[in-house]
Design a protein around this motif. Structure first.
Motif, mmCIF file in Angstrom:
data_model
loop_
_atom_site.group_PDB
_atom_site.id
_atom_site.type_symbol
_atom_site.label_atom_id
_atom_site.label_comp_id
_atom_site.label_asym_id
_atom_site.label_seq_id
_atom_site.Cartn_x
_atom_site.Cartn_y
_atom_site.Cartn_z
ATOM 1 N N ASN A 84 0.824 -1.205 0.000
ATOM 2 C CA ASN A 84 0.000 0.000 0.000
ATOM 3 C C ASN A 84 0.857 1.253 0.000
ATOM 4 O O ASN A 84 0.627 2.192 -0.775
ATOM 5 C CB ASN A 84 -0.916 -0.031 1.225
ATOM 6 N N TRP A 85 1.861 1.277 0.884
ATOM 7 C CA TRP A 85 2.764 2.435 0.943
ATOM 8 C C TRP A 85 3.500 2.638 -0.377
ATOM 9 O O TRP A 85 3.612 3.771 -0.866
ATOM 10 C CB TRP A 85 3.795 2.226 2.064
ATOM 11 N N HIS A 96 -0.691 10.662 -10.008
ATOM 12 C CA HIS A 96 -1.989 9.982 -9.973
ATOM 13 C C HIS A 96 -2.643 10.103 -8.596
ATOM 14 O O HIS A 96 -3.199 9.134 -8.080
ATOM 15 C CB HIS A 96 -1.818 8.501 -10.334
ATOM 16 N N VAL A 97 -2.578 11.284 -8.009
ATOM 17 C CA VAL A 97 -3.134 11.472 -6.668
ATOM 18 C C VAL A 97 -4.666 11.372 -6.699
ATOM 19 O O VAL A 97 -5.280 10.953 -5.718
ATOM 20 C CB VAL A 97 -2.678 12.817 -6.074
ATOM 21 N N THR A 98 -5.280 11.737 -7.816
ATOM 22 C CA THR A 98 -6.730 11.576 -7.938
ATOM 23 C C THR A 98 -7.127 10.122 -7.730
ATOM 24 O O THR A 98 -8.102 9.813 -7.032
ATOM 25 C CB THR A 98 -7.211 12.036 -9.324
ATOM 26 N N GLU A 99 -6.324 9.199 -8.318
ATOM 27 C CA GLU A 99 -6.611 7.776 -8.169
ATOM 28 C C GLU A 99 -6.387 7.296 -6.731
ATOM 29 O O GLU A 99 -7.109 6.440 -6.232
ATOM 30 C CB GLU A 99 -5.760 6.945 -9.128
ATOM 31 N N THR A 100 -5.371 7.869 -6.054
ATOM 32 C CA THR A 100 -5.149 7.458 -4.663
ATOM 33 C C THR A 100 -6.307 7.915 -3.779
ATOM 34 O O THR A 100 -6.750 7.173 -2.897
ATOM 35 C CB THR A 100 -3.820 8.010 -4.099
ATOM 36 N N LEU A 109 -15.877 0.786 1.793
ATOM 37 C CA LEU A 109 -16.834 -0.122 1.170
ATOM 38 C C LEU A 109 -16.193 -1.465 0.846
ATOM 39 O O LEU A 109 -16.843 -2.509 0.920
ATOM 40 C CB LEU A 109 -17.411 0.532 -0.084
ATOM 41 N N VAL A 110 -14.898 -1.451 0.489
ATOM 42 C CA VAL A 110 -14.179 -2.710 0.288
ATOM 43 C C VAL A 110 -14.089 -3.474 1.610
ATOM 44 O O VAL A 110 -14.262 -4.705 1.650
ATOM 45 C CB VAL A 110 -12.770 -2.442 -0.285
ATOM 46 N N SER A 111 -13.848 -2.758 2.696
ATOM 47 C CA SER A 111 -13.788 -3.391 4.015
ATOM 48 C C SER A 111 -15.125 -4.030 4.374
ATOM 49 O O SER A 111 -15.181 -5.128 4.935
ATOM 50 C CB SER A 111 -13.404 -2.357 5.081
ATOM 51 N N VAL A 112 -16.203 -3.329 4.039
ATOM 52 C CA VAL A 112 -17.540 -3.871 4.285
ATOM 53 C C VAL A 112 -17.731 -5.172 3.505
ATOM 54 O O VAL A 112 -18.218 -6.179 4.037
ATOM 55 C CB VAL A 112 -18.615 -2.846 3.878
ATOM 56 N N ALA A 148 -9.378 -1.036 -15.980
ATOM 57 C CA ALA A 148 -9.776 -0.965 -14.573
ATOM 58 C C ALA A 148 -8.902 0.048 -13.826
ATOM 59 O O ALA A 148 -7.713 0.190 -14.135
ATOM 60 C CB ALA A 148 -9.654 -2.341 -13.924
ATOM 61 N N PRO A 149 -9.472 0.787 -12.863
ATOM 62 C CA PRO A 149 -8.683 1.749 -12.061
ATOM 63 C C PRO A 149 -7.816 0.995 -11.058
ATOM 64 O O PRO A 149 -8.093 0.972 -9.854
ATOM 65 C CB PRO A 149 -9.757 2.599 -11.380
ATOM 66 N N TRP A 150 -6.732 0.384 -11.560
ATOM 67 C CA TRP A 150 -5.942 -0.533 -10.737
ATOM 68 C C TRP A 150 -5.345 0.123 -9.500
ATOM 69 O O TRP A 150 -5.279 -0.480 -8.436
ATOM 70 C CB TRP A 150 -4.841 -1.187 -11.581
ATOM 71 N N ILE A 151 -4.884 1.360 -9.646
ATOM 72 C CA ILE A 151 -4.284 2.034 -8.490
ATOM 73 C C ILE A 151 -5.294 2.118 -7.348
ATOM 74 O O ILE A 151 -5.014 1.747 -6.200
ATOM 75 C CB ILE A 151 -3.773 3.431 -8.881
ATOM 76 N N SER A 152 -6.495 2.591 -7.660
ATOM 77 C CA SER A 152 -7.536 2.738 -6.640
ATOM 78 C C SER A 152 -7.928 1.395 -6.058
ATOM 79 O O SER A 152 -8.072 1.237 -4.833
ATOM 80 C CB SER A 152 -8.764 3.428 -7.250
ATOM 81 N N LEU A 153 -8.100 0.399 -6.925
ATOM 82 C CA LEU A 153 -8.550 -0.920 -6.467
ATOM 83 C C LEU A 153 -7.502 -1.599 -5.590
ATOM 84 O O LEU A 153 -7.833 -2.199 -4.562
ATOM 85 C CB LEU A 153 -8.879 -1.799 -7.674
ATOM 86 N N VAL A 154 -6.237 -1.517 -5.989
ATOM 87 C CA VAL A 154 -5.180 -2.169 -5.204
ATOM 88 C C VAL A 154 -4.983 -1.454 -3.869
ATOM 89 O O VAL A 154 -4.801 -2.098 -2.826
ATOM 90 C CB VAL A 154 -3.861 -2.230 -6.000
#
Length: 304
Positions: A84-85, A96-100, A109-112, A148-154
């Motif tokens: 993650n870091w 790509h800070v928008t994606e972060t 929501l992923v945690s849920v 897929a928005p891989w940065i956001s998803l990962v």
């Protein structure tokens, strides 16, 4: 000052540091992400271990690392948080800070969803609607990006898995994070040693860069300490809602400070996810109020 007000101020401090941290990583854009990650790991260990030593709690760290089960859990958590870091540092440096920010909006929501799948937790109908709405937002963003928005998803998934596995530990957050960076410190030190023996390391090249690298330890430790203190004074619902300050400030950094583009499909996806978060959070707050009301009623009706 009441505990509630103190907790809110502590939470604002923690989330503000996290949310504005892209500014720090932009200052170190000339440092390769993996090298920066290694320094963050080592200096974090120095700060966390020093804090535990001052508090007389190093024995708790030894206890946390004394069993194979704990070491296995901490090792998995260490891999998740280091991934993650690293991705966060890489994304900030690559613009790509928008994606972060989207990733950290998606994280609750992923945690849920992980809680439903792994812990067999149950959701109310409106909470399911929130999860599905967020999924539609991700699909819409995938269509707009063409991938897929891989940065956001990962980012969201790694942090979600990190939080999930940490629930299996009885140690506090500072002790467990110290254990994680302690497990990562050996590989980080060997990597930096290899860099410097090959004349590629940046530490020591100039005072400002070296100072900023050392500062990464405090930047990692301080918000966690503030967050831990805030969590003891606030309800879980309040803590959950206030955490959205972190991705909101990241979004501000991306669009206002760094001038990242914000295409229409990004706006639509963000809107869907913001609406999903509002729906889920509102339902959770209503459930929390109802639960507290039932508890108060049962206490009042209990025989003396």
């Amino acid at each position: 000052m009441t505990d509630s007000k103190a907790g809110i101020l502590l939470m604002i401090g923690a989330c503000s540091i996290w949310g504005l941290s892209p500014i720090y990583y932009k200052l170190l854009v000339h440092v390769p992400p993996l090298e920066l990650l290694a320094h963050r790991t080592l200096w974090s260990l120095v700060v966390f271990a020093g804090l535990l030593a001052v508090q007389g709690r190093l024995g708790q760290l030894r206890k946390a690392l004394s069993t194979g089960r704990n070491v296995a859990i901490l090792s998995f958590a260490a891999v998740m948080i280091s991934a993650n870091w690293f991705l966060f540092i890489f994304s900030v440096q690559a613009g790509h800070v928008t994606e972060t920010s989207l990733g950290y909006y998606m994280f609750p929501l992923v945690s849920v969803l992980l809680g439903v799948i792994v812990m067999k937790e149950r959701l109310a109908l409106l909470q399911w609607a929130a999860v599905l709405l967020a999924a539609v937002g991700v699909v819409q963003l995938t269509w707009g990006l063409g991938a897929a928005p891989w940065i956001s998803l990962v980012l969201a998934s790694s942090f979600g898995l990190y939080g999930l596995v940490k629930r299996r530990l009885s140690t506090g957050p500072v002790v467990s994070v110290t254990g994680e960076v302690a497990l990562l410190a050996g590989p980080a030190a060997l990597y930096l040693l290899w860099l410097h023996t090959h004349g590629a390391g940046v530490f020591g090249a100039d005072v400002s860069t070296s100072g900023l690298l050392v500062f990464s330890g405090l930047l990692t430790a301080l918000p966690l300490v503030l967050f831990s203190a805030a969590a003891q004074k606030l309800s879980m619902a309040t803590v959950g809602l206030m955490q959205y300050l972190n991705p909101t400030l990241q979004f501000f950094c991306a669009v206002v400070l760094f001038g990242e583009a914000l295409p229409g499909y990004h706006v639509i996806a963000f809107g869907m996810i913001w609406l999903a978060l509002a729906l889920y959070s509102g339902t959770s707050l209503a459930q929390d109020r109802a639960r507290r009301k039932r508890l108060a009623t049962s206490v009042a009706e209990a025989p003396l």
